[in-house]
Scaffold this active site. Structure first.
Site, PDB file in Angstrom:
ATOM      1  N   HIS A   1       0.851  -1.204   0.000  1.00 33.75           N
ATOM      2  CA  HIS A   1       0.000   0.000   0.000  1.00 33.75           C
ATOM      3  C   HIS A   1       0.879   1.244   0.000  1.00 33.75           C
ATOM      4  O   HIS A   1       1.467   1.613   1.015  1.00 33.75           O
ATOM      5  CB  HIS A   1      -0.897  -0.022   1.234  1.00 33.75           C
ATOM      6  CG  HIS A   1      -2.085   0.900   1.143  1.00 33.75           C
ATOM      7  ND1 HIS A   1      -2.313   1.739   0.084  1.00 33.75           N
ATOM      8  CD2 HIS A   1      -3.128   1.099   2.015  1.00 33.75           C
ATOM      9  CE1 HIS A   1      -3.430   2.417   0.286  1.00 33.75           C
ATOM     10  NE2 HIS A   1      -3.954   2.047   1.452  1.00 33.75           N
TER      11      HIS A   1
ATOM     12  N   HIS B   1      -3.114   6.721  -1.030  1.00 37.71           N
ATOM     13  CA  HIS B   1      -4.129   7.267  -0.133  1.00 37.71           C
ATOM     14  C   HIS B   1      -3.575   8.022   1.071  1.00 37.71           C
ATOM     15  O   HIS B   1      -4.209   8.115   2.121  1.00 37.71           O
ATOM     16  CB  HIS B   1      -5.091   6.164   0.326  1.00 37.71           C
ATOM     17  CG  HIS B   1      -5.803   5.502  -0.814  1.00 37.71           C
ATOM     18  ND1 HIS B   1      -6.440   4.295  -0.711  1.00 37.71           N
ATOM     19  CD2 HIS B   1      -5.947   5.882  -2.117  1.00 37.71           C
ATOM     20  CE1 HIS B   1      -6.950   3.957  -1.887  1.00 37.71           C
ATOM     21  NE2 HIS B   1      -6.663   4.918  -2.760  1.00 37.71           N
TER      22      HIS B   1
ATOM     23  N   TYR C   1      -1.073   7.331   3.022  1.00 34.62           N
ATOM     24  CA  TYR C   1      -0.451   6.576   4.097  1.00 34.62           C
ATOM     25  C   TYR C   1       1.076   6.610   3.947  1.00 34.62           C
ATOM     26  O   TYR C   1       1.605   7.285   3.070  1.00 34.62           O
ATOM     27  CB  TYR C   1      -1.038   5.164   4.146  1.00 34.62           C
ATOM     28  CG  TYR C   1      -2.523   5.185   4.438  1.00 34.62           C
ATOM     29  CD1 TYR C   1      -3.019   5.750   5.612  1.00 34.62           C
ATOM     30  CD2 TYR C   1      -3.448   4.689   3.526  1.00 34.62           C
ATOM     31  CE1 TYR C   1      -4.377   5.813   5.884  1.00 34.62           C
ATOM     32  CE2 TYR C   1      -4.820   4.745   3.778  1.00 34.62           C
ATOM     33  CZ  TYR C   1      -5.274   5.309   4.956  1.00 34.62           C
ATOM     34  OH  TYR C   1      -6.624   5.380   5.220  1.00 34.62           O
TER      35      TYR C   1
END
Length: 336
Positions: free
Chosen positions: A163, A166, A168
C-alpha cells in the site's frame, strides 16, 4: 461471446479465473486491539468468493502496531496473526477465488494514542503531529514489511499488494507535499522513492508470488507528484519485479474530487501504456459494459470494484448475465 471480463489472467503461475478483483477496503472489525480476524471477516470475504470474484484483496493490514489506521485494523505484525489469516485464505480458496493481502503502514494518518511516524513532522489536517522517522524507525518499517510478507506467505496468500497510496506512509515518503526531509530519503524524486524501493526489495527477499503496488497517481495538490512522475516510479517498480500497479488517487491531502464512473481509469491506462507494466483500474466502475470496455480497449489488465461489491456480493453473476456469459455456480445455488 468472449468477454474479456471473464477471461483468465495469469501472473507468476497464479491464474485468476476472471479479471474481477475486490479492492481492499478497511472493515475496522478486529477487536480487543489484537489485529486478529473475526467472524465478520470470514463471512464478508467468503461471500465474495461464493459470488464469483476472481481475486479478493483483503483490507489494509498493518505490518507494525503503530502502522494501524485505528485499533480496529487487521494486523500482520506478529506470528500470532498467521493462523487466523490462514483460516481466511483457506475459506476463500475453498469457495473458488484467489486471495491477496494489502500490507500497509498508516503513517501520519494513524489515529492512535502512541507516537505516530511520518517522513516529516507535518500533521494531516485535524490529526496529531507525527514524529519524523529516524534511521532506526525506517529500518523497523522495512523489516516490518519484510516480516509481513513472510507471514503472508506462511498463511498461503496468492498475492501481496504493497500500500503506497491514499496518503499513508509510503505515499507520504513519495510526495514532496509530505516529505520535507533533507537526508537520503528526501529532497528529490530518487530519494523520495528510496523507502518504497527498499520495501519492495525486502518483500521480494521472502516472496516470489505476484506482487502489486497501489499508488495514488493523482495527489490532488499542485505541489504533489505529477502523473508523469508516477509513470517514472512505475518503471522503477517494474524493474524491481513488481507485476502490477493498482492505480487509485487521492488521500494525501483533503480534496474535492470530481468523481464519475471510471474517473481514475486514465491513470491506469497511461501508466500501462507508458511504463509498459500491467495495471488495475478502480473508481466507480459499476456497469459490466464499462468494465468490459476498459479491458477490451487495453486500458487496464484487471478491474477492481470496491463499494459496488459492498452493495452486491454477487455482481459477477449479474455481470455475466449482462454479457451473455454462463458461469458455473455453487451446486447449492444451481436450482435458483
Amino acid at each position: 461471446m468472449n468477454a474479456q471480463l471473464f477471461s483468465p489472467y495469469t501472473i507468476k503461475q497464479v491464474t485468476f479465473k476472471n479479471r474481477i478483483v475486490m479492492a481492499p477496503m478497511c472493515q475496522y472489525s478486529a477487536h480487543d486491539q489484537d489485529g486478529k480476524i473475526q467472524d465478520w471477516h470470514r463471512v464478508h470475504y467468503a461471500s465474495r468468493a461464493v459470488g464469483g470474484v476472481g481475486l479478493i484483496i483483503i483490507e489494509a493490514t498493518a505490518v507494525l502496531p503503530e502502522g494501524r489506521i485505528s485499533y480496529r485494523d487487521l494486523g500482520i505484525w506478529s506470528d500470532e496473526h498467521v493462523s487466523g489469516l490462514k483460516e481466511l485464505v483457506d475459506l476463500v480458496h475453498r469457495n473458488g477465488a484467489k486471495i491477496g493481502i494489502q500490507l500497509a503502514h498508516a503513517g501520519r494518518k494513524a489515529e492512535l494514542e502512541e507516537t505516530i511516524i511520518a517522513p516529516s513532522a507535518i500533521p494531516f489536517p485535524d490529526k496529531k503531529t507525527p514524529k519524523a522517522a529516524e534511521s532506526g524507525d525506517i529500518r523497523r518499517i522495512v523489516e516490518g514489511f519484510r516480516d509481513g510478507a513472510r507471514r503472508a506467505k506462511e498463511a498461503g496468500f496468492d498475492v501481496i499488494e504493497i500500500h503506497a497510496a491514499h496518503g499513508y506512509l509510503l505515499n507520504e515518503f513519495l510526495s514532496p507535499v509530505t516529505n520535507h526531509r533533507e537526508d537520503e530519503y528526501g529532497g528529490n524524486a530518487d530519494n523520495r522513492y528510496r523507502l518504497l524501493g527498499e520495501v519492495i526489495e525486502a518483500v521480494n527477499s521472502v516472496w516470489s508470488g505476484p506482487l502489486f503496488v497501489r499508488v495514488s497517481a493523482n495527489e490532488y495538490d499542485p505541489q504533489g507528484n505529477s502523473l508523469e512522475q508516477y509513470i517514472d516510479y512505475a518503471r522503477r517498480m517494474k524493474a524491481q519485479g513488481v507485476d502490477l500497479i493498482d492505480c487509485s488517487s487521492g488521500g494525501l491531502v483533503p480534496a474535492q474530487i470530481q468523481a464519475f464512473p471510471g474517473y481514475q481509469v486514465n491513470l491506469a491506462e497511461q501508466i500501462r501504456r507508458q511504463a509498459e507494466v500491467a495495471t488495475g483500474a478502480v473508481g466507480l466502475i459499476t456497469e459490466p459494459s464499462h468494465a468490459e470496455e476498459i479491458l477490451g480497449n487495453g486500458r487496464a489488465d484487471l478491474v477492481l470494484l470496491g463499494r459496488e461489491l459492498l452493495r452486491n456480493p454477487y455482481w459477477a453473476y449479474e455481470a455475466a448475465k449482462a454479457l451473455n456469459i454462463t458461469l458455473d455456480r455453487p451446486v447449492q445455488y444451481q436450482r435458483a
